[in-house]
Scaffold this motif. Structure first.
Motif, PDB file in Angstrom:
ATOM      1  N   ARG A  88     -16.252  -5.865   2.772  1.00  0.00           N
ATOM      2  CA  ARG A  88     -14.732  -5.725   2.259  1.00  0.00           C
ATOM      3  C   ARG A  88     -14.596  -7.290   1.857  1.00  0.00           C
ATOM      4  NH1 ARG A  88     -11.656  -1.894   4.129  1.00  0.00           N
ATOM      5  NH2 ARG A  88     -10.991  -2.078   2.085  1.00  0.00           N
ATOM      6  N   ALA A 125      -6.431  -1.769   1.448  1.00  0.00           N
ATOM      7  CA  ALA A 125      -6.732  -0.136   1.411  1.00  0.00           C
ATOM      8  C   ALA A 125      -8.082   0.179   1.212  1.00  0.00           C
ATOM      9  CB  ALA A 125      -5.707   0.085   0.811  1.00  0.00           C
ATOM     10  N   GLU A 126      -8.461   1.060   0.948  1.00  0.00           N
ATOM     11  CA  GLU A 126      -9.542   1.746   0.798  1.00  0.00           C
ATOM     12  C   GLU A 126      -9.909   1.253  -0.650  1.00  0.00           C
ATOM     13  OE1 GLU A 126     -10.896   3.394   3.041  1.00  0.00           O
ATOM     14  OE2 GLU A 126     -12.766   3.482   1.740  1.00  0.00           O
ATOM     15  N   GLY A 127     -11.348   0.632  -0.878  1.00  0.00           N
ATOM     16  CA  GLY A 127     -11.734   0.315  -2.421  1.00  0.00           C
ATOM     17  C   GLY A 127     -11.232  -0.999  -2.771  1.00  0.00           C
ATOM     18  N   GLU A 128     -10.523  -1.739  -1.690  1.00  0.00           N
ATOM     19  CA  GLU A 128      -9.890  -3.072  -2.264  1.00  0.00           C
ATOM     20  C   GLU A 128     -11.013  -4.072  -1.642  1.00  0.00           C
ATOM     21  OE1 GLU A 128      -5.182  -2.032  -2.667  1.00  0.00           O
ATOM     22  OE2 GLU A 128      -5.819  -2.687  -0.914  1.00  0.00           O
ATOM     23  N   SER A 183       0.956  -1.454  -0.073  1.00  0.00           N
ATOM     24  CA  SER A 183       0.074   0.072  -0.059  1.00  0.00           C
ATOM     25  C   SER A 183       0.835   1.238   0.159  1.00  0.00           C
ATOM     26  CB  SER A 183      -1.066   0.009   1.064  1.00  0.00           C
ATOM     27  OG  SER A 183      -1.850  -1.218   1.303  1.00  0.00           O
ATOM     28  N   ARG A 203      -1.590  -1.365  -5.778  1.00  0.00           N
ATOM     29  CA  ARG A 203      -3.085  -1.680  -5.335  1.00  0.00           C
ATOM     30  C   ARG A 203      -3.437  -2.833  -6.008  1.00  0.00           C
ATOM     31  NH1 ARG A 203      -5.814   1.247  -2.729  1.00  0.00           N
ATOM     32  NH2 ARG A 203      -7.635   1.543  -4.098  1.00  0.00           N
TER      33      ARG A 203
END
Ligand SMILES: C[S@@+](CC[C@H](N)C(=O)[O-])C[C@H]1O[C@@H](n2cnc3c(N)ncnc32)[C@H](O)[C@@H]1O
Length: 252
Positions: A105, A70-73, A43, A48
């Motif tokens: 998630r 991380a965000e969006g994964e 990250s 990503r």
């Protein structure tokens, strides 16, 4: 082990400290800590992508991977979910909720990966390159060879393949399949061996592209200085990092 032995991701380290041993499974906390650190490093380097595990069982290692996103994964967890009974997925979902992995998630994938084609696998993992893939499913040579090809084709160019139960006394010749894979794909390297905690929490191999080794190897040796076996490993003519809970060299 020193107090500094941690992944550096607060949610992962909380889980490793309090939740990990409460989730039934077969991965070591030692290896999950190192893999959490590696996901943090990815990250930080801007690598990503989503992550996947083949052989999720009740989520012991999978939850650590999910908490390191991380965000969006997103995390995809493949399993038959039928062994030792049909409630495995229920226990995975309950463990994830209890250990703080939000249900948005991750997605459990109830499939026999041996029957999946590459287009199937791509479709079931969001069609984006995967930055971290843990293979811990069927341990027959044929199944591992197939899982390795699915993972290889979907791996982010700077991503990591993590293979469980390498050098496990119960599967003494499984490494032969990995050796054949590495011979087929000369651009891939065994970058690190994470040694066992005991016979259930067995060693893992970390594999990446040759041109990605430099992103990880010095960092691993420096970050985990107290776990570093300084002689390293002879990995098909290359040198690989070896991390072990109690490094020592034979007295000669
Ligand atoms: C050793 S357990 C995994 C442990 C888990 N990764 C952990 O860290 O606790 C192996 C899992 O692989 C699953 N499995 C076996 N063959 C499979 C296949 N062909 N496709 C998908 N999953 C499979 C089993 O159902 C079992 O839950």
């Amino acid at each position: 082990m020193s107090n500094a032995f941690a992944s550096g991701i607060a949610a992962v380290d909380r889980y490793l400290g309090a939740g990990f041993e409460t989730v039934r499974g077969m991965s070591s906390r030692f290896s999950a800590t190192i893999c959490g650190h590696l996901m943090r490093r990815q990250s930080e380097m801007g690598i990503r992508g989503d992550v996947a595990e083949i052989g999720t069982f009740e989520g012991r290692f999978f939850i650590a991977m999910g908490l390191a996103l991380a965000e969006g994964e997103h995390a995809y967890g493949f399993d038959l979910f039928t062994w030792p009974d049909d409630q495995v997925m229920d226990r995975l979902l309950a463990n994830a909720a209890r250990c703080g992995l939000a249900d948005g998630r991750f997605t459990p994938r109830p499939f026999d990966t041996g029957k999946l084609s590459l287009p199937d696998f791509r479709g079931l993992t969001g069609r984006r390159p995967l930055r971290f893939i843990h293979i811990d499913g069927d341990h027959s040579p044929e199944a591992l060879a197939h899982d390795l090809e699915l993972a290889h084709a979907t791996l982010h160019p700077q991503g990591l393949l993590c293979l469980d139960d390498m050098l496990h006394p119960g599967y003494p010749f499984l490494v032969v399949t990995v050796h054949a894979y590495l011979k087929r794909h000369a651009d891939m390297r065994l970058m690190c061996v994470i040694d066992r905690e005991d016979i259930v929490a067995a060693p893992k191999f970390l594999i990446c592209r040759a041109d990605a080794v430099r992103l990880y190897e010095n960092d691993l040796m420096e970050t985990f200085r107290d776990q570093h076996f300084v002689l390293g490993g002879d990995a098909m003519g290359h040198h690989c990092v070896v991390l072990t809970p109690n490094p020592r060299i034979a007295d000669v």
